[in-house]
Design a protein around this motif. Structure first.
Motif, PDB file in Angstrom:
ATOM      1  N   VAL A   1       0.839  -1.196  -0.093  1.00  0.00           N
ATOM      2  CA  VAL A   1       0.013  -0.095   0.033  1.00  0.00           C
ATOM      3  C   VAL A   1       0.930   1.242   0.032  1.00  0.00           C
ATOM      4  N   VAL A   2       0.882   1.936  -1.018  1.00  0.00           N
ATOM      5  CA  VAL A   2       1.563   3.458  -1.092  1.00  0.00           C
ATOM      6  C   VAL A   2       0.615   4.572  -0.539  1.00  0.00           C
ATOM      7  N   MET A   3       1.296   5.113   0.481  1.00  0.00           N
ATOM      8  CA  MET A   3       0.634   6.461   1.357  1.00  0.00           C
ATOM      9  C   MET A   3       1.789   7.450   1.105  1.00  0.00           C
ATOM     10  N   VAL A   4       1.472   8.339   0.039  1.00  0.00           N
ATOM     11  CA  VAL A   4       2.335   9.667  -0.050  1.00  0.00           C
ATOM     12  C   VAL A   4       1.890  10.583   1.029  1.00  0.00           C
ATOM     13  N   ALA A   5       2.769  11.388   1.430  1.00  0.00           N
ATOM     14  CA  ALA A   5       2.288  12.363   2.586  1.00  0.00           C
ATOM     15  C   ALA A   5       3.102  13.735   2.391  1.00  0.00           C
ATOM     16  N   TYR A   6       2.599  14.714   2.672  1.00  0.00           N
ATOM     17  CA  TYR A   6       3.404  15.959   2.744  1.00  0.00           C
ATOM     18  C   TYR A   6       2.525  16.971   3.955  1.00  0.00           C
ATOM     19  N   ASN A   7       3.354  17.246   4.888  1.00  0.00           N
ATOM     20  CA  ASN A   7       2.375  17.903   5.744  1.00  0.00           C
ATOM     21  C   ASN A   7       1.037  17.537   6.233  1.00  0.00           C
ATOM     22  N   SER A   8       0.962  16.087   6.609  1.00  0.00           N
ATOM     23  CA  SER A   8      -0.188  15.509   6.648  1.00  0.00           C
ATOM     24  C   SER A   8      -0.891  14.912   8.234  1.00  0.00           C
TER      25      SER A   8
ATOM     26  N   ASP B   1       7.326  13.477   1.986  1.00  0.00           N
ATOM     27  CA  ASP B   1       8.005  14.173   0.901  1.00  0.00           C
ATOM     28  C   ASP B   1       8.562  15.635   1.781  1.00  0.00           C
ATOM     29  N   ALA B   2       9.500  15.286   2.687  1.00  0.00           N
ATOM     30  CA  ALA B   2      10.124  16.433   3.472  1.00  0.00           C
ATOM     31  C   ALA B   2       8.910  17.011   4.205  1.00  0.00           C
ATOM     32  N   SER B   3       8.199  16.578   5.050  1.00  0.00           N
ATOM     33  CA  SER B   3       7.054  17.339   5.773  1.00  0.00           C
ATOM     34  C   SER B   3       7.892  18.264   6.654  1.00  0.00           C
ATOM     35  N   THR B   4       7.462  19.406   7.120  1.00  0.00           N
ATOM     36  CA  THR B   4       7.746  20.445   8.007  1.00  0.00           C
ATOM     37  C   THR B   4       6.654  20.303   9.382  1.00  0.00           C
ATOM     38  N   ASP B   5       5.814  19.492   9.284  1.00  0.00           N
ATOM     39  CA  ASP B   5       4.852  19.561  10.581  1.00  0.00           C
ATOM     40  C   ASP B   5       5.285  18.053  11.409  1.00  0.00           C
TER      41      ASP B   5
ATOM     42  N   GLY C   1       7.251  12.945  -8.065  1.00  0.00           N
ATOM     43  CA  GLY C   1       8.427  12.105  -7.608  1.00  0.00           C
ATOM     44  C   GLY C   1       8.372  11.359  -6.211  1.00  0.00           C
ATOM     45  N   ASN C   2       7.446  11.948  -5.282  1.00  0.00           N
ATOM     46  CA  ASN C   2       7.261  11.151  -4.048  1.00  0.00           C
ATOM     47  C   ASN C   2       6.472   9.823  -4.442  1.00  0.00           C
ATOM     48  N   TYR C   3       5.546   9.840  -5.486  1.00  0.00           N
ATOM     49  CA  TYR C   3       4.890   8.426  -6.033  1.00  0.00           C
ATOM     50  C   TYR C   3       6.035   7.349  -6.483  1.00  0.00           C
ATOM     51  N   LEU C   4       6.823   8.134  -7.512  1.00  0.00           N
ATOM     52  CA  LEU C   4       7.827   7.299  -8.108  1.00  0.00           C
ATOM     53  C   LEU C   4       8.849   6.749  -6.949  1.00  0.00           C
ATOM     54  N   GLU C   5       9.135   7.394  -5.868  1.00  0.00           N
ATOM     55  CA  GLU C   5      10.092   7.122  -4.939  1.00  0.00           C
ATOM     56  C   GLU C   5       9.522   6.029  -4.061  1.00  0.00           C
ATOM     57  N   ALA C   6       8.269   6.189  -3.579  1.00  0.00           N
ATOM     58  CA  ALA C   6       7.406   5.184  -3.017  1.00  0.00           C
ATOM     59  C   ALA C   6       7.320   3.762  -3.578  1.00  0.00           C
ATOM     60  N   PHE C   7       7.342   3.907  -4.909  1.00  0.00           N
ATOM     61  CA  PHE C   7       7.191   2.617  -5.849  1.00  0.00           C
ATOM     62  C   PHE C   7       8.535   1.558  -5.524  1.00  0.00           C
ATOM     63  N   LYS C   8       9.595   2.362  -5.417  1.00  0.00           N
ATOM     64  CA  LYS C   8      10.948   1.697  -5.209  1.00  0.00           C
ATOM     65  C   LYS C   8      11.067   0.680  -3.851  1.00  0.00           C
ATOM     66  N   HIS C   9      10.181   1.016  -2.947  1.00  0.00           N
ATOM     67  CA  HIS C   9      10.040   0.295  -1.868  1.00  0.00           C
ATOM     68  C   HIS C   9       9.004  -0.826  -1.594  1.00  0.00           C
ATOM     69  N   CYS C  10       8.122  -0.960  -2.731  1.00  0.00           N
ATOM     70  CA  CYS C  10       7.238  -1.724  -2.760  1.00  0.00           C
ATOM     71  C   CYS C  10       7.641  -3.363  -3.078  1.00  0.00           C
ATOM     72  N   ARG C  11       7.165  -4.210  -2.297  1.00  0.00           N
ATOM     73  CA  ARG C  11       7.500  -5.686  -2.711  1.00  0.00           C
ATOM     74  C   ARG C  11       6.215  -6.717  -2.818  1.00  0.00           C
TER      75      ARG C  11
END
Length: 312
Positions: free
Chosen positions: A27-34, A61-65, A95-105
């Motif tokens: 399951v891919v969950m992209v997040a930014y200040n979420s 994606d480098a959240s600041t919260d 870019g965040n989605y594409l980075e997340a895909f790299k970790h999916c098994r």
């Protein structure tokens, strides 16, 4: 606005029962200040009742919260399910989605952005069961409840029956009716080490991925579940509600232009995609008809009265 619950006690997770090999679903969950929403999103995933292992990839994606601190609590509680990956710099949604895909098994790929959440605890079990019985199926998806934060109104997706007319890539090339957080895709159909480079350029990566999965084999099918199994949140921060209508249309046209080049050897798909581009181009600068807006408002009001906001 819907209340966001803290991490109240839920079912005890038995780590001894978790498989440490390949998960059935990533399951891919992209997040930014979420921080405002991500508890609900994660809770809806880890509460899934399955007879198979799952992997939740949270890509921050480098959240600041406080997103990182919140996710850390879930990682500590569900170390065999929840993985946290933080980008050193902000990569943007694509870019965040594409980075997340790299970790999916996993064998299958599911999506749930950090501001959405699943409500049916059997969602993954139902979808995987269907996919396992139908190896020709590349994608399955379901209805969702649209929740509009500002008005606190709700509506049901795909109520007009268009989703039930989507059976393959040809149908999907005519219209995009798939809500990203509802989809389950067969990962083996795509080479994730060699995805098209243009994916990093499009704002609507979800439709591009659905089309790539659906068109990867001639025999591929798409299946739709009429049952609503998640909440898609329309917030002021969401990409579709913060952008002007013409810009939204242009994003949809841009992704289709890339798909037209990608499927140059599929004239049937190209014809549909070109027709969709032409239709959208004609809709630019054309306001929604007052009667249509009034009807949509009535439908949302009715659904909101009859349907309580479901929880993850």
């Amino acid at each position: 606005m819907m209340p966001i619950r803290n991490m109240e006690p839920i079912e005890t997770y038995n780590a001894a029962e978790a498989h440490k090999n390949q998960p059935m679903v990533s399951v891919v969950m992209v997040a930014y200040n979420s921080a405002k929403y991500i508890n609900d999103a994660i809770r809806g995933v880890v509460r899934q009742r399955t007879g198979f292992p799952i992997q939740l990839v949270v890509s921050d994606d480098a959240s600041t919260d406080d997103t990182e601190a919140i996710v850390a609590k879930w990682v500590a509680r569900y170390p065999d399910i929840v993985e946290y990956h933080r980008n050193a710099v902000n990569l943007g949604v694509q870019g965040n989605y594409l980075e997340a895909f790299k970790h999916c098994r996993g064998k299958y790929l599911a999506m749930c952005d950090a501001d959405d959440y699943w409500t049916c605890r059997a969602k993954l079990a139902r979808q995987v069961r269907y996919m396992e019985k139908h190896p020709e199926c590349a994608i399955c998806f379901h209805r969702v409840i649209n929740y509009y934060e500002e008005s606190r109104e709700m509506s049901l997706s795909n109520g007009g029956g268009k989703a039930m007319q989507i059976h393959n890539a040809y149908d999907l090339s005519q219209r995009n009716v798939i809500t990203n957080m509802s989809v389950l895709s067969r990962m083996s159909l795509l080479d994730f080490d060699n995805l098209p480079g243009w994916l990093s350029e499009v704002r609507l990566l979800d439709y591009a991925m659905h089309m790539l999965f659906a068109a990867s084999r001639p025999e591929n099918t798409i299946h739709f579940f009429k049952r609503p199994m998640g909440v898609y949140r329309h917030s002021a921060e969401a990409i579709w509600t913060m952008t002007e209508k013409n810009a939204r249309i242009q994003m949809a046209i841009d992704v289709r232009k890339h798909l037209i080049e990608e499927f140059a050897d599929r004239p049937d798909l190209v014809a549909n995609l070109e027709r969709a581009c032409a239709d959208m181009q004609r809709n630019m600068d054309k306001p929604d008809a007052p009667a249509k807006r009034k009807l949509l408002s009535r439908v949302r009001a009715t659904v909101s009265r009859l349907l309580p906001v479901p929880r993850p």
